[in-house]
Design a protein around this motif. Structure first.
Motif, PDB file in Angstrom:
ATOM      1  N   LEU A  13       8.375  19.465  61.904  1.00 27.00           N
ATOM      2  CA  LEU A  13       8.856  19.006  60.942  1.00 27.00           C
ATOM      3  C   LEU A  13       9.791  17.966  61.380  1.00 27.00           C
ATOM      4  O   LEU A  13       9.961  16.899  60.566  1.00 27.00           O
ATOM      5  CB  LEU A  13       9.845  20.290  60.429  1.00 27.00           C
ATOM      6  CG  LEU A  13      10.625  20.232  59.290  1.00 27.00           C
ATOM      7  CD1 LEU A  13       9.772  20.470  58.098  1.00 27.00           C
ATOM      8  CD2 LEU A  13      11.359  21.425  59.065  1.00 27.00           C
ATOM      9  N   TYR A  32       3.953  11.358  70.120  1.00 28.19           N
ATOM     10  CA  TYR A  32       3.237  12.098  71.142  1.00 28.19           C
ATOM     11  C   TYR A  32       3.265  13.625  71.026  1.00 28.19           C
ATOM     12  O   TYR A  32       4.455  14.018  70.348  1.00 28.19           O
ATOM     13  CB  TYR A  32       3.668  11.661  72.371  1.00 28.19           C
ATOM     14  CG  TYR A  32       3.369  12.772  73.565  1.00 28.19           C
ATOM     15  CD1 TYR A  32       2.233  12.725  74.106  1.00 28.19           C
ATOM     16  CD2 TYR A  32       4.251  13.689  73.762  1.00 28.19           C
ATOM     17  CE1 TYR A  32       1.889  13.622  74.964  1.00 28.19           C
ATOM     18  CE2 TYR A  32       4.263  14.688  74.800  1.00 28.19           C
ATOM     19  CZ  TYR A  32       2.803  14.670  75.446  1.00 28.19           C
ATOM     20  OH  TYR A  32       2.518  15.562  76.575  1.00 28.19           O
ATOM     21  N   VAL A 101      10.265  18.039  79.291  1.00 28.38           N
ATOM     22  CA  VAL A 101       9.961  16.618  78.575  1.00 28.38           C
ATOM     23  C   VAL A 101      10.815  15.737  79.245  1.00 28.38           C
ATOM     24  O   VAL A 101      10.214  14.623  79.429  1.00 28.38           O
ATOM     25  CB  VAL A 101      10.204  17.221  77.202  1.00 28.38           C
ATOM     26  CG1 VAL A 101       9.993  15.658  76.463  1.00 28.38           C
ATOM     27  CG2 VAL A 101       8.928  18.063  76.443  1.00 28.38           C
TER      28      VAL A 101
HETATM   29  P1  NAD Z   1       8.643  22.424  65.391  1.00 28.86           P
HETATM   30  O1  NAD Z   1       8.283  23.703  65.821  1.00 28.86           O
HETATM   31  O2  NAD Z   1       8.329  21.908  63.763  1.00 28.86           O
HETATM   32  O3  NAD Z   1       7.948  21.213  66.072  1.00 28.86           O
HETATM   33  C1  NAD Z   1       7.786  21.087  67.682  1.00 28.86           C
HETATM   34  C2  NAD Z   1       6.593  20.332  67.805  1.00 28.86           C
HETATM   35  O4  NAD Z   1       6.577  20.109  69.451  1.00 28.86           O
HETATM   36  C3  NAD Z   1       4.990  21.011  67.793  1.00 28.86           C
HETATM   37  O5  NAD Z   1       4.366  19.987  67.174  1.00 28.86           O
HETATM   38  C4  NAD Z   1       4.738  21.020  68.903  1.00 28.86           C
HETATM   39  O6  NAD Z   1       3.251  21.277  69.163  1.00 28.86           O
HETATM   40  C5  NAD Z   1       5.456  20.148  69.726  1.00 28.86           C
HETATM   41  N1  NAD Z   1       5.625  20.473  71.403  1.00 28.86           N
HETATM   42  C6  NAD Z   1       5.941  21.592  72.007  1.00 28.86           C
HETATM   43  N2  NAD Z   1       5.736  21.417  73.273  1.00 28.86           N
HETATM   44  C7  NAD Z   1       5.810  20.065  73.465  1.00 28.86           C
HETATM   45  C8  NAD Z   1       5.682  19.263  74.599  1.00 28.86           C
HETATM   46  N3  NAD Z   1       5.922  19.620  75.724  1.00 28.86           N
HETATM   47  N4  NAD Z   1       5.536  17.850  74.396  1.00 28.86           N
HETATM   48  C9  NAD Z   1       5.222  17.316  72.988  1.00 28.86           C
HETATM   49  N5  NAD Z   1       5.284  18.289  72.223  1.00 28.86           N
HETATM   50  C10 NAD Z   1       5.589  19.365  72.170  1.00 28.86           C
HETATM   51  O7  NAD Z   1      10.226  22.012  65.409  1.00 28.86           O
HETATM   52  P2  NAD Z   1      11.255  21.242  64.737  1.00 28.86           P
HETATM   53  O8  NAD Z   1      11.833  22.378  63.605  1.00 28.86           O
HETATM   54  O9  NAD Z   1      10.341  20.117  64.431  1.00 28.86           O
HETATM   55  O10 NAD Z   1      12.319  21.340  65.824  1.00 28.86           O
HETATM   56  C11 NAD Z   1      12.340  20.174  66.725  1.00 28.86           C
HETATM   57  C12 NAD Z   1      13.647  20.077  67.310  1.00 28.86           C
HETATM   58  O11 NAD Z   1      14.572  19.395  66.245  1.00 28.86           O
HETATM   59  C13 NAD Z   1      14.418  21.290  68.038  1.00 28.86           C
HETATM   60  O12 NAD Z   1      15.111  20.964  69.173  1.00 28.86           O
HETATM   61  C14 NAD Z   1      15.475  21.456  66.590  1.00 28.86           C
HETATM   62  O13 NAD Z   1      16.560  22.444  67.118  1.00 28.86           O
HETATM   63  C15 NAD Z   1      15.661  20.357  66.317  1.00 28.86           C
HETATM   64  N6  NAD Z   1      16.293  20.344  64.909  1.00 28.86           N
HETATM   65  C16 NAD Z   1      15.466  21.265  63.756  1.00 28.86           C
HETATM   66  C17 NAD Z   1      15.949  21.230  62.694  1.00 28.86           C
HETATM   67  C18 NAD Z   1      15.204  21.884  61.673  1.00 28.86           C
HETATM   68  O14 NAD Z   1      15.907  22.312  60.570  1.00 28.86           O
HETATM   69  N7  NAD Z   1      13.988  22.349  61.765  1.00 28.86           N
HETATM   70  C19 NAD Z   1      17.157  20.252  62.216  1.00 28.86           C
HETATM   71  C20 NAD Z   1      17.879  19.512  63.339  1.00 28.86           C
HETATM   72  C21 NAD Z   1      17.435  19.627  64.600  1.00 28.86           C
END
Ligand code: NAD
Length: 310
Positions: A13, A32, A101
């Motif tokens: 997301l 990536y 990472v």
């Molecule tokens: P998500 O689960 O939607 O996406 C995570 C992605 O990372 C997935 O596509 C997964 O395949 C990939 N991934 C997993 N391990 C990996 C690796 N080793 N190398 C590369 N890619 C890898 O998560 P999200 O909601 O997008 O959240 C991501 C970050 O953003 C988190 O730290 C979260 O706290 C932060 N965040 C989220 C929100 C929210 O509302 N969702 C808001 C602000 C910040």
């Protein structure tokens, strides 16, 4: 002049949102992920979203949807990010994963690449300390959905070069976000500290039986929130009297009397927690959450249109 390359790590997301924001002003973006199927899905979702935004005339930046889509590519090879001027990490919120990472990124990038994390809750010092490029590491925490909610909290680790913080802030402004730069790392950053303080008092009003869950939420959505979309609590106070000095003069005593009666914060568990779950799921059953999220995103879209017009 030709803009530098941006790398995104994690195509979920938040990774998708960042890619769209950077592409909107003409950056070349490479996403990536470890999962090829996640990358495929992100490409489709980004494409659909950008075309949809264009149709609704909500697309950001000077480029059309096709051009923006053309700026974004995907890879399963981390090395493809090595020439980036800025890499935004967006993997799941686990400190050991972030550490892993960042270690991998540290090994492939040169001394000029900024390494930023999207983490909502982790302090940058907890996953960057051992890195050779640790002075280039920083948190850039977005708010969901970033395309419509512009705040980005920029949080330096103790060893982050102030120039890196300043460049990150400029970059956020360039892509149309609204950055705030914290002077140092601080648990919960700023947004969550304020959000949790509000949550604590809402909990207390419900626990004491003063208001229902629905009515506590109404105090925000129909009251405080109406002005908080435009003014923070400090400016609100300044306007609510003949300036801040007058506000203190008129209200500090009654504020103090009320604040002293606040309940101490407690863990959100037990009968009050259960009661809140019950009231919320009666109002919005779990199978209606997706609908309600779409409604929320539309509200935020309309609000951001209004704010841009004012
Ligand atoms: P998500 O689960 O939607 O996406 C995570 C992605 O990372 C997935 O596509 C997964 O395949 C990939 N991934 C997993 N391990 C990996 C690796 N080793 N190398 C590369 N890619 C890898 O998560 P999200 O909601 O997008 O959240 C991501 C970050 O953003 C988190 O730290 C979260 O706290 C932060 N965040 C989220 C929100 C929210 O509302 N969702 C808001 C602000 C910040």
């Amino acid at each position: 002049s030709e803009k530098g390359k941006i790398g995104i790590v994690g195509s979920g997301l938040i990774g998708q949102s960042w890619a769209m924001l950077f592409a909107s002003v003409g950056y070349t973006v490479t996403i990536y992920d470890i999962l090829p199927e996640a990358l495929e899905k992100s490409k489709t979702t980004i494409g659909t979203q950008l075309k949809e935004l264009e149709k609704k005339k909500l697309l950001r930046g000077p480029l059309n949807a096709e051009q923006q889509i053309g700026k974004i590519s995907t890879t399963t090879s981390l090395k493809d990010l090595k020439d980036s001027i800025y890499i935004q990490e967006c993997v799941p919120e686990r400190v050991n994963l972030k550490k892993d990472v960042f270690e991998k990124l540290d090994k492939i990038v040169g001394p000029k690449t900024i390494l930023a994390s999207s983490t909502s809750t982790l302090l940058p010092s907890t996953f960057t300390e051992e890195l050779k490029n640790r002075k280039n590491c920083i948190v850039a925490h977005p708010v969901n959905p970033p395309y419509y909610v512009p705040l980005v909290e920029i949080v330096p680790a103790p060893w982050t070069d102030p120039k890196i913080a300043a460049t990150t802030k400029e970059l956020m402004l360039e892509i149309g976000q609204s950055p705030v730069l914290l002077s140092r790392e601080h648990p919960g950053f700023a947004l969550n500290r304020i959000q949790y303080a509000i949550f604590v008092e809402c909990w207390s009003l419900i626990k004491r039986g003063i208001l229902s869950v629905e009515d506590v939420d109404k105090v925000m959505s129909q009251g405080l929130g109406m002005r908080y979309a435009f003014l923070g609590p400090m400016e609100t106070a300044h306007l609510n009297a003949e300036g801040m000095e007058a506000y203190y003069h008129h209200y500090r005593e009654s504020m103090w009397n009320t604040i002293q009666q606040f309940d101490p914060a407690e863990k959100f568990e037990g009968p009050t927690a259960d009661d809140i779950v019950k009231q919320l799921t009666e109002k919005i059953p779990l199978d209606k959450l997706a609908d309600k999220r779409r409604w929320r995103d539309n509200c935020l879209t309309q609000l951001s249109i209004l704010k841009n017009k004012l």
